[in-house]
Design a protein around this motif. Structure first.
Motif, PDB file in Angstrom:
ATOM      1  N   ALA A 228       0.828  -1.213   0.000  1.00 39.23           N
ATOM      2  CA  ALA A 228       0.000   0.000   0.000  1.00 39.23           C
ATOM      3  C   ALA A 228       0.862   1.263   0.000  1.00 39.23           C
ATOM      4  O   ALA A 228       0.591   2.217  -0.741  1.00 39.23           O
ATOM      5  CB  ALA A 228      -0.935  -0.004   1.207  1.00 39.23           C
ATOM      6  N   VAL A 229       1.902   1.281   0.818  1.00 40.68           N
ATOM      7  CA  VAL A 229       2.788   2.452   0.873  1.00 40.68           C
ATOM      8  C   VAL A 229       3.502   2.638  -0.464  1.00 40.68           C
ATOM      9  O   VAL A 229       3.650   3.761  -0.957  1.00 40.68           O
ATOM     10  CB  VAL A 229       3.799   2.302   2.023  1.00 40.68           C
ATOM     11  N   THR A 230       3.918   1.525  -1.056  1.00 42.44           N
ATOM     12  CA  THR A 230       4.566   1.601  -2.373  1.00 42.44           C
ATOM     13  C   THR A 230       3.619   2.188  -3.409  1.00 42.44           C
ATOM     14  O   THR A 230       4.019   3.006  -4.247  1.00 42.44           O
ATOM     15  CB  THR A 230       5.023   0.204  -2.820  1.00 42.44           C
ATOM     16  N   GLY A 231       2.353   1.780  -3.369  1.00 42.40           N
ATOM     17  CA  GLY A 231       1.374   2.317  -4.311  1.00 42.40           C
ATOM     18  C   GLY A 231       1.212   3.814  -4.179  1.00 42.40           C
ATOM     19  O   GLY A 231       1.130   4.537  -5.186  1.00 42.40           O
ATOM     20  N   VAL A 232       1.159   4.305  -2.938  1.00 35.31           N
ATOM     21  CA  VAL A 232       1.024   5.750  -2.719  1.00 35.31           C
ATOM     22  C   VAL A 232       2.265   6.480  -3.236  1.00 35.31           C
ATOM     23  O   VAL A 232       2.152   7.538  -3.866  1.00 35.31           O
ATOM     24  CB  VAL A 232       0.807   6.052  -1.224  1.00 35.31           C
ATOM     25  N   PHE A 233       3.440   5.927  -2.974  1.00 34.21           N
ATOM     26  CA  PHE A 233       4.668   6.580  -3.447  1.00 34.21           C
ATOM     27  C   PHE A 233       4.708   6.654  -4.967  1.00 34.21           C
ATOM     28  O   PHE A 233       4.988   7.713  -5.540  1.00 34.21           O
ATOM     29  CB  PHE A 233       5.898   5.832  -2.938  1.00 34.21           C
ATOM     30  N   GLY A 236       1.993   8.967  -6.193  1.00 30.52           N
ATOM     31  CA  GLY A 236       2.265  10.330  -5.739  1.00 30.52           C
ATOM     32  C   GLY A 236       3.394  10.978  -6.489  1.00 30.52           C
ATOM     33  O   GLY A 236       3.304  12.145  -6.897  1.00 30.52           O
ATOM     34  N   TYR A 237       4.486  10.227  -6.710  1.00 26.82           N
ATOM     35  CA  TYR A 237       5.588  10.789  -7.486  1.00 26.82           C
ATOM     36  C   TYR A 237       5.148  11.055  -8.918  1.00 26.82           C
ATOM     37  O   TYR A 237       5.447  12.114  -9.478  1.00 26.82           O
ATOM     38  CB  TYR A 237       6.800   9.853  -7.504  1.00 26.82           C
ATOM     39  N   GLY A 238       4.455  10.089  -9.526  1.00 27.93           N
ATOM     40  CA  GLY A 238       4.017  10.274 -10.908  1.00 27.93           C
ATOM     41  C   GLY A 238       3.137  11.502 -11.059  1.00 27.93           C
ATOM     42  O   GLY A 238       3.295  12.275 -12.010  1.00 27.93           O
ATOM     43  N   LEU A 239       2.213  11.720 -10.107  1.00 25.80           N
ATOM     44  CA  LEU A 239       1.327  12.878 -10.177  1.00 25.80           C
ATOM     45  C   LEU A 239       2.102  14.173  -9.989  1.00 25.80           C
ATOM     46  O   LEU A 239       1.893  15.154 -10.721  1.00 25.80           O
ATOM     47  CB  LEU A 239       0.235  12.756  -9.113  1.00 25.80           C
ATOM     48  N   ALA A 240       3.021  14.203  -8.995  1.00 29.06           N
ATOM     49  CA  ALA A 240       3.804  15.420  -8.755  1.00 29.06           C
ATOM     50  C   ALA A 240       4.656  15.764  -9.965  1.00 29.06           C
ATOM     51  O   ALA A 240       4.711  16.921 -10.397  1.00 29.06           O
ATOM     52  CB  ALA A 240       4.678  15.232  -7.517  1.00 29.06           C
ATOM     53  N   ARG A 241       5.307  14.762 -10.540  1.00 30.26           N
ATOM     54  CA  ARG A 241       6.156  15.010 -11.705  1.00 30.26           C
ATOM     55  C   ARG A 241       5.315  15.449 -12.899  1.00 30.26           C
ATOM     56  O   ARG A 241       5.728  16.328 -13.677  1.00 30.26           O
ATOM     57  CB  ARG A 241       6.949  13.745 -12.041  1.00 30.26           C
ATOM     58  N   PHE A 242       4.148  14.845 -13.088  1.00 30.01           N
ATOM     59  CA  PHE A 242       3.276  15.208 -14.199  1.00 30.01           C
ATOM     60  C   PHE A 242       2.881  16.677 -14.100  1.00 30.01           C
ATOM     61  O   PHE A 242       2.873  17.402 -15.104  1.00 30.01           O
ATOM     62  CB  PHE A 242       2.026  14.328 -14.195  1.00 30.01           C
ATOM     63  N   ILE A 243       2.572  17.150 -12.886  1.00 29.54           N
ATOM     64  CA  ILE A 243       2.163  18.548 -12.688  1.00 29.54           C
ATOM     65  C   ILE A 243       3.334  19.495 -12.949  1.00 29.54           C
ATOM     66  O   ILE A 243       3.194  20.499 -13.659  1.00 29.54           O
ATOM     67  CB  ILE A 243       1.619  18.737 -11.262  1.00 29.54           C
ATOM     68  N   VAL A 244       4.499  19.180 -12.384  1.00 31.47           N
ATOM     69  CA  VAL A 244       5.650  20.068 -12.523  1.00 31.47           C
ATOM     70  C   VAL A 244       6.108  20.173 -13.973  1.00 31.47           C
ATOM     71  O   VAL A 244       6.633  21.213 -14.395  1.00 31.47           O
ATOM     72  CB  VAL A 244       6.803  19.591 -11.620  1.00 31.47           C
ATOM     73  N   GLU A 245       5.876  19.117 -14.762  1.00 35.43           N
ATOM     74  CA  GLU A 245       6.294  19.136 -16.169  1.00 35.43           C
ATOM     75  C   GLU A 245       5.634  20.262 -16.965  1.00 35.43           C
ATOM     76  O   GLU A 245       6.157  20.682 -17.997  1.00 35.43           O
ATOM     77  CB  GLU A 245       5.982  17.795 -16.837  1.00 35.43           C
ATOM     78  N   PHE A 246       4.493  20.771 -16.505  1.00 29.51           N
ATOM     79  CA  PHE A 246       3.865  21.901 -17.189  1.00 29.51           C
ATOM     80  C   PHE A 246       4.720  23.162 -17.067  1.00 29.51           C
ATOM     81  O   PHE A 246       4.577  24.086 -17.868  1.00 29.51           O
ATOM     82  CB  PHE A 246       2.476  22.173 -16.600  1.00 29.51           C
ATOM     83  N   MET A 282       3.262   5.401 -14.158  1.00 29.13           N
ATOM     84  CA  MET A 282       3.492   5.335 -12.721  1.00 29.13           C
ATOM     85  C   MET A 282       2.218   5.638 -11.944  1.00 29.13           C
ATOM     86  O   MET A 282       1.914   4.979 -10.943  1.00 29.13           O
ATOM     87  CB  MET A 282       4.594   6.315 -12.315  1.00 29.13           C
ATOM     88  N   ILE A 283       1.462   6.631 -12.403  1.00 29.14           N
ATOM     89  CA  ILE A 283       0.207   6.970 -11.727  1.00 29.14           C
ATOM     90  C   ILE A 283      -0.762   5.801 -11.785  1.00 29.14           C
ATOM     91  O   ILE A 283      -1.360   5.403 -10.777  1.00 29.14           O
ATOM     92  CB  ILE A 283      -0.418   8.230 -12.363  1.00 29.14           C
ATOM     93  N   VAL A 284      -0.911   5.222 -12.971  1.00 25.82           N
ATOM     94  CA  VAL A 284      -1.836   4.099 -13.142  1.00 25.82           C
ATOM     95  C   VAL A 284      -1.392   2.891 -12.327  1.00 25.82           C
ATOM     96  O   VAL A 284      -2.186   2.265 -11.612  1.00 25.82           O
ATOM     97  CB  VAL A 284      -1.956   3.725 -14.639  1.00 25.82           C
ATOM     98  N   ALA A 285      -0.102   2.550 -12.407  1.00 22.63           N
ATOM     99  CA  ALA A 285       0.410   1.391 -11.680  1.00 22.63           C
ATOM    100  C   ALA A 285       0.318   1.593 -10.174  1.00 22.63           C
ATOM    101  O   ALA A 285      -0.051   0.663  -9.431  1.00 22.63           O
ATOM    102  CB  ALA A 285       1.859   1.125 -12.085  1.00 22.63           C
ATOM    103  N   GLY A 286       0.634   2.803  -9.709  1.00 22.53           N
ATOM    104  CA  GLY A 286       0.567   3.070  -8.279  1.00 22.53           C
ATOM    105  C   GLY A 286      -0.848   2.975  -7.738  1.00 22.53           C
ATOM    106  O   GLY A 286      -1.089   2.363  -6.690  1.00 22.53           O
ATOM    107  N   LEU A 287      -1.803   3.575  -8.445  1.00 23.12           N
ATOM    108  CA  LEU A 287      -3.198   3.494  -8.005  1.00 23.12           C
ATOM    109  C   LEU A 287      -3.711   2.063  -8.057  1.00 23.12           C
ATOM    110  O   LEU A 287      -4.432   1.612  -7.160  1.00 23.12           O
ATOM    111  CB  LEU A 287      -4.070   4.406  -8.873  1.00 23.12           C
ATOM    112  N   GLY A 288      -3.326   1.332  -9.115  1.00 19.89           N
ATOM    113  CA  GLY A 288      -3.748  -0.061  -9.221  1.00 19.89           C
ATOM    114  C   GLY A 288      -3.214  -0.901  -8.070  1.00 19.89           C
ATOM    115  O   GLY A 288      -3.958  -1.699  -7.464  1.00 19.89           O
TER     116      GLY A 288
END
Length: 296
Positions: A228-233, A236-246, A282-288
């Motif tokens: 579960a912790v791995t999934g959040v990481f 979470g990283y994928g989402l943060a990186r996706f946002i910053v890429e803008f 990463m976002i999809v795999a982490g949430l899954g």
């Protein structure tokens, strides 16, 4: 009127350097970030292994003495995976033409996504050789990973590299090397002010992600649900990186006159950068992984 901007402080990428005859040695902030990240991670994981009550059935996945062996595997995974990821994802054509330069990691060029894949492979090999549960080891590594990531991003800022796109915001930083000719407007200064995306990433991928994971581990007992912790990481990283890429400036090889935004996938007037393309899985795999383990 000149727009307000923050001038980049006079920071050296080297903490100190020593020259004795033909021998020279320099300790760089980026190297120190790696070293500190590994040491903090080693210390925290040892503490986790000593607190059996945090784990399923009140049993830690391995003895604290084995953490040093895990650290060795992780270091190799980060370096080899990070370098090969950069070569394959960002400049495959160049390095195929100059294969000898693949080994020159001291010249820069590391990919987080490649390093992440390298750590997964190295961790699986370690778990297989020492007969320890991989998901629980992954949770321990996921908790400490934001520390190294955050320190690395601060080092990127000190090195004045991986800066963001041009901006007129008052917190824009005038980095050396960001020429005004690349600004989309008339800029009265010799260098262009840009988003300090290294600090954005340090805050999101480092500080915020670590705080969330630490709260889940020590306050919510999420280590008792392996994975579960791995999934959040991962998510979470994928989402943060996706946002910053803008706001982040894409690598120079992706920017052309026909593609000034550096998109590798065009979606009409919009598009995705290479960082976003690598972050979506990463976002999809982490949430899954998170939903699967929490449901189990």
């Amino acid at each position: 009127m000149s727009p307000f901007a923050i001038l980049f402080p006079d920071l050296s990428p080297e903490i100190f350097s020593v020259e004795i005859g033909s021998f020279s040695f320099a300790l760089r902030w980026y190297a120190l970030a790696y070293i500190a990240g590994f040491l903090f991670g080693w210390w925290i994981i040892i503490g986790l292994m000593k607190r059996a009550a945090l784990w399923p059935a009140n049993t830690a996945p391995m003895e604290p003495g084995r953490v040093e062996g895990l650290l060795t595997y992780v270091i190799l995974g980060v370096i080899l995976g990070g370098r090969l990821g950069y070569v394959l994802f960002y400049q495959p054509g160049y390095y195929l033409s100059h294969p000898a330069e693949i080994l020159r990691i001291w010249e820069g060029g590391m990919s987080f996504h490649g390093g992440f894949a390298g750590v997964i492979i190295a961790g699986l090999i370690f778990c297989r050789r020492h007969s320890v549960p991989p998901l629980q080891i992954a949770d321990a590594m996921a908790l400490v990973a934001p520390i190294g990531i955050g320190l690395g991003r601060f080092a990127n800022f000190i090195n004045a590299e991986l800066w963001g796109r041009p901006t007129l915001q008052p917190w824009g930083v005038v980095f050396p090397g960001a020429q005004a000719q690349s600004c989309p407007w008339d800029w009265p200064m010799p260098f262009c002010a840009r988003h300090p995306t290294q600090l954005y990433e340090a805050a999101l991928e480092g500080v915020l992600l670590f705080v969330v994971l630490a709260w889940l581990v020590w306050r919510r007992g999420w280590l008792k649900t392996p994975g579960a912790v791995t999934g959040v990481f991962v998510a979470g990283y994928g989402l943060a990186r996706f946002i910053v890429e803008f706001f982040r400036q894409p690598d120079a090889q992706f920017i052309t006159l026909d593609n000034p935004m550096g998109h590798v996938l065009s979606l009409g007037p919009l598009g995705l950068t290479m960082g976003q393309m690598l972050s979506l899985p990463m976002i999809v795999a982490g949430l899954g992984l998170l939903f699967w383990r929490r449901r189990a």
